[in-house]
Motif scaffolding. Structure first.
Motif, PDB file in Angstrom:
ATOM      1  N   ALA A 188      26.996  36.310  39.374  1.00 52.87           N
ATOM      2  CA  ALA A 188      27.663  35.201  40.067  1.00 52.87           C
ATOM      3  C   ALA A 188      28.206  34.196  39.057  1.00 52.87           C
ATOM      4  O   ALA A 188      29.319  33.692  39.200  1.00 52.87           O
ATOM      5  N   ARG A 189      27.410  33.930  38.025  1.00 47.87           N
ATOM      6  CA  ARG A 189      27.840  32.975  37.005  1.00 47.87           C
ATOM      7  C   ARG A 189      29.057  33.503  36.247  1.00 47.87           C
ATOM      8  O   ARG A 189      30.039  32.793  36.025  1.00 47.87           O
ATOM      9  N   LEU A 190      29.022  34.786  35.899  1.00 48.12           N
ATOM     10  CA  LEU A 190      30.118  35.375  35.116  1.00 48.12           C
ATOM     11  C   LEU A 190      31.384  35.517  35.945  1.00 48.12           C
ATOM     12  O   LEU A 190      32.500  35.352  35.452  1.00 48.12           O
ATOM     13  N   MET A 191      31.222  35.826  37.235  1.00 42.01           N
ATOM     14  CA  MET A 191      32.398  36.001  38.108  1.00 42.01           C
ATOM     15  C   MET A 191      33.125  34.680  38.341  1.00 42.01           C
ATOM     16  O   MET A 191      34.311  34.668  38.635  1.00 42.01           O
ATOM     17  N   LEU A 192      32.378  33.570  38.242  1.00 41.11           N
ATOM     18  CA  LEU A 192      33.002  32.266  38.451  1.00 41.11           C
ATOM     19  C   LEU A 192      34.213  32.065  37.552  1.00 41.11           C
ATOM     20  O   LEU A 192      35.213  31.459  37.944  1.00 41.11           O
ATOM     21  N   GLY A 193      34.106  32.600  36.342  1.00 38.94           N
ATOM     22  CA  GLY A 193      35.195  32.394  35.392  1.00 38.94           C
ATOM     23  C   GLY A 193      36.370  33.324  35.584  1.00 38.94           C
ATOM     24  O   GLY A 193      37.427  33.099  35.002  1.00 38.94           O
ATOM     25  N   VAL A 194      36.209  34.362  36.417  1.00 39.71           N
ATOM     26  CA  VAL A 194      37.254  35.387  36.498  1.00 39.71           C
ATOM     27  C   VAL A 194      38.546  34.841  37.117  1.00 39.71           C
ATOM     28  O   VAL A 194      39.635  35.040  36.575  1.00 39.71           O
ATOM     29  N   ILE A 195      38.415  34.131  38.226  1.00 45.10           N
ATOM     30  CA  ILE A 195      39.625  33.621  38.904  1.00 45.10           C
ATOM     31  C   ILE A 195      40.243  32.499  38.094  1.00 45.10           C
ATOM     32  O   ILE A 195      41.439  32.262  38.129  1.00 45.10           O
ATOM     33  N   ASP A 196      39.413  31.804  37.328  1.00 42.13           N
ATOM     34  CA  ASP A 196      39.876  30.640  36.577  1.00 42.13           C
ATOM     35  C   ASP A 196      40.792  31.023  35.411  1.00 42.13           C
ATOM     36  O   ASP A 196      41.529  30.190  34.912  1.00 42.13           O
ATOM     37  N   ARG A 197      40.723  32.294  34.963  1.00 44.54           N
ATOM     38  CA  ARG A 197      41.475  32.652  33.752  1.00 44.54           C
ATOM     39  C   ARG A 197      42.808  33.299  34.094  1.00 44.54           C
ATOM     40  O   ARG A 197      42.926  33.993  35.085  1.00 44.54           O
ATOM     41  N   HIS A 225      43.885  41.876  34.033  1.00 47.80           N
ATOM     42  CA  HIS A 225      42.869  41.330  33.127  1.00 47.80           C
ATOM     43  C   HIS A 225      41.640  40.873  33.904  1.00 47.80           C
ATOM     44  O   HIS A 225      40.513  40.943  33.408  1.00 47.80           O
ATOM     45  N   ARG A 226      41.869  40.425  35.154  1.00 45.95           N
ATOM     46  CA  ARG A 226      40.710  39.998  35.958  1.00 45.95           C
ATOM     47  C   ARG A 226      39.859  41.198  36.368  1.00 45.95           C
ATOM     48  O   ARG A 226      38.633  41.109  36.435  1.00 45.95           O
ATOM     49  N   LEU A 227      40.517  42.321  36.670  1.00 49.25           N
ATOM     50  CA  LEU A 227      39.754  43.533  36.971  1.00 49.25           C
ATOM     51  C   LEU A 227      38.854  43.904  35.793  1.00 49.25           C
ATOM     52  O   LEU A 227      37.684  44.257  35.967  1.00 49.25           O
ATOM     53  N   LEU A 228      39.428  43.821  34.604  1.00 48.63           N
ATOM     54  CA  LEU A 228      38.640  44.146  33.407  1.00 48.63           C
ATOM     55  C   LEU A 228      37.524  43.132  33.209  1.00 48.63           C
ATOM     56  O   LEU A 228      36.407  43.486  32.824  1.00 48.63           O
ATOM     57  N   GLU A 229      37.820  41.853  33.493  1.00 50.52           N
ATOM     58  CA  GLU A 229      36.788  40.829  33.338  1.00 50.52           C
ATOM     59  C   GLU A 229      35.662  41.015  34.359  1.00 50.52           C
ATOM     60  O   GLU A 229      34.490  40.750  34.067  1.00 50.52           O
ATOM     61  N   MET A 230      36.037  41.474  35.567  1.00 51.09           N
ATOM     62  CA  MET A 230      34.994  41.751  36.570  1.00 51.09           C
ATOM     63  C   MET A 230      34.096  42.882  36.088  1.00 51.09           C
ATOM     64  O   MET A 230      32.880  42.854  36.247  1.00 51.09           O
ATOM     65  N   ARG A 231      34.703  43.886  35.507  1.00 47.67           N
ATOM     66  CA  ARG A 231      33.922  45.016  34.989  1.00 47.67           C
ATOM     67  C   ARG A 231      33.001  44.548  33.855  1.00 47.67           C
ATOM     68  O   ARG A 231      31.834  44.923  33.784  1.00 47.67           O
ATOM     69  N   GLN A 232      33.582  43.695  33.013  1.00 45.49           N
ATOM     70  CA  GLN A 232      32.791  43.149  31.907  1.00 45.49           C
ATOM     71  C   GLN A 232      31.645  42.288  32.437  1.00 45.49           C
ATOM     72  O   GLN A 232      30.535  42.302  31.895  1.00 45.49           O
ATOM     73  N   ALA A 233      31.915  41.548  33.521  1.00 44.41           N
ATOM     74  CA  ALA A 233      30.868  40.706  34.114  1.00 44.41           C
ATOM     75  C   ALA A 233      29.692  41.565  34.575  1.00 44.41           C
ATOM     76  O   ALA A 233      28.521  41.201  34.387  1.00 44.41           O
ATOM     77  N   TRP A 234      30.000  42.719  35.182  1.00 51.02           N
ATOM     78  CA  TRP A 234      28.927  43.629  35.615  1.00 51.02           C
ATOM     79  C   TRP A 234      28.099  44.086  34.421  1.00 51.02           C
ATOM     80  O   TRP A 234      26.867  44.089  34.466  1.00 51.02           O
TER      81      TRP A 234
END
Lengths: 210, 236
Positions: free
Chosen positions: A201-210, B220-229
């Protein structure tokens, strides 16, 4: 009743749902057969006793092929419209793990590394597995991934009682009998996954922001 | 099947669906699941294509034929209830076995509708209504809708949304929900259809090029989501 199976080198796990707080109901659908497991899903009520009888007659030393053949013959005689299904789990001679699905009419399918039963939509599992599965997961990570699948299905679909509505039986290569994991094992796995989901949840928070 | 998404932003709404139709003969990515009802309102369907398309087309024809009678969201939604019910019943009557029962392939199928827009003439609110046969198409007001093949999106969207999110951010969330679902769900796919409803623009269907930019801009967000996992898994 829903179930999740996960196979990896040296370990197979079967996670089954059931009535919250009723341990016997949780475990009823998972039959042990010597070193193998047969997990039932769907409308299994009429098939429980004959399959219990079949499984209780499976002796240690019986080959996986003979076990699977016996289950296959049983399902061949089941009417195609019957809503029962089953997943057999174990190890082949030589140590490769297996998850074999059975459907009425005798249809069989081999699954690797995971299988679902009881109407769980495959897409959620596919999403998690595509992000997290690796053939190099440790046995503890394999357990955690299996439990995480159940936690996510519980959260999204309300299909598992949570956190005490599912149990895991573990088959280990080279050991004689499948073993139900005790509550401390399950609680520890759930706790690890809760930490991971908070981190997610913490890491996903930044996804939309970038 | 379909993935149908209606998200609420602080300054408007976002509607999105895929274009895949599936049936006994395979699949095709040609389904039109969205229509504009008037300047500020759109309608979207999911599930069974035949009654869904018939329903949304009939609603648009009736509202466009007499716009003064359908000046509020309540009036449009009320009319839609009757139209959708009628389209569904007609479809069912054509797909029954000789004994009157529904043919087996349809027993687990549903059709559903989302009507979303700005109710400028009455409440001054952005509104989303969902209509499904379970309640005989009685409309239920929703904060957001994730329907049909919803499980993956239902899991992912709460991680990506936040209070006060703008329409621009909601467009990214809807795109990501569509992309991650179509990656793992064979009945969802094909070109996305996306629309926004804002005060300044009303209902606005994005052009193919804008949708392509959304897909490209979210890689890039798809990749960041994968990285988040991967990172989340490694914290223990």
């Amino acid at each position: 009743m829903a179930l999740i199976g996960l196979a990896q080198p040296g370990q197979v796990l079967v996670l089954a749902s059931g009535a919250r707080g009723d341990e016997s109901a949780i475990r009823e659908q998972v039959l042990t057969a010597g070193p193998f497991v047969l997990a039932l899903h769907g409308d299994y009520g009429n098939h429980l006793v004959p399959l219990q009888t079949l499984c209780s007659g499976v002796a240690h030393g019986l080959s996986a092929f003979a076990f699977l053949d016996g289950i296959g013959q049983y399902f061949s005689a089941v009417h195609p419209d019957d809503g029962v299904g089953a997943v057999a789990a174990g190890f082949f001679p030589g140590g490769n793990s297996f998850l074999m699905g059975f459907s009425p009419g005798g249809a069989r399918m081999m699954f690797f590394p995971w299988v679902l039963g009881g109407g769980l939509p495959e897409n959620v599992g596919s999403y998690l597995m595509s992000n997290l599965y690796s053939p190099y997961l440790s046995h503890q990570d394999g357990l955690d991934l299996c439990v995480l699948l159940a936690m996510v299905y519980a959260e999204v679909l309300r299909r598992f009682g949570y956190p005490d509505g599912f149990n895991v039986i573990r088959l280990s290569a080279g050991s004689e009998d499948p073993i139900w994991l005790d509550q401390p094992h399950m609680s520890a796995s759930i706790a690890r996954n809760q930490i991971r989901l908070r981190a997610l949840a913490r890491l996903m928070l930044g996804v939309i922001d970038r | 099947m379909t993935l149908a998404v209606a998200l609420r932003g602080s300054n408007g709404l976002v509607l999105a669906s895929d274009s895949r139709m599936t049936g006994g003969l395979g699949s095709a990515d040609v389904s039109e699941k969205f229509l504009q009802v008037n300047r500020d309102v759109g309608v979207m369907t999911y599930g069974l294509a035949e009654p869904g398309n018939a329903g949304i087309r009939a609603l648009v024809d009736i509202v466009k034929g007499d716009p003064a009678s359908y000046s509020t969201m309540a009036k449009i939604v009320h009319e839609a209830t009757t139209i959708f019910q009628s389209a569904f019943w007609e479809f069912l009557s054509q797909h029954r076995s000789p004994d009157g029962s529904l043919i087996p392939e349809l027993r687990s199928e549903i059709v559903g509708f989302v009507i979303a827009g700005f109710d400028g003439n009455k409440t001054g609110q952005f509104q989303i209504y969902q209509l499904e046969p379970e309640g005989w198409f009685a409309p239920s007001a929703q904060e957001q809708v994730i329907a049909a093949q919803w499980p993956v999106a239902q899991f992912v969207v709460p991680y990506l949304t936040y209070p006060g999110m703008s329409v621009a951010a909601a467009l990214d969330v809807a795109t990501l929900a569509m992309l991650v679902t179509s990656a793992v769900e064979p009945t969802v796919g094909g070109p996305m259809h996306v629309a926004t409803v804002t005060l300044s623009e009303g209902f606005s269907l994005l052009h193919d090029r804008e949708v392509a930019q959304l897909v490209e801009g979210n890689q890039h967000r798809l990749l960041e989501m994968r990285q988040a996992w991967v990172e989340a898994w490694a914290v223990v």
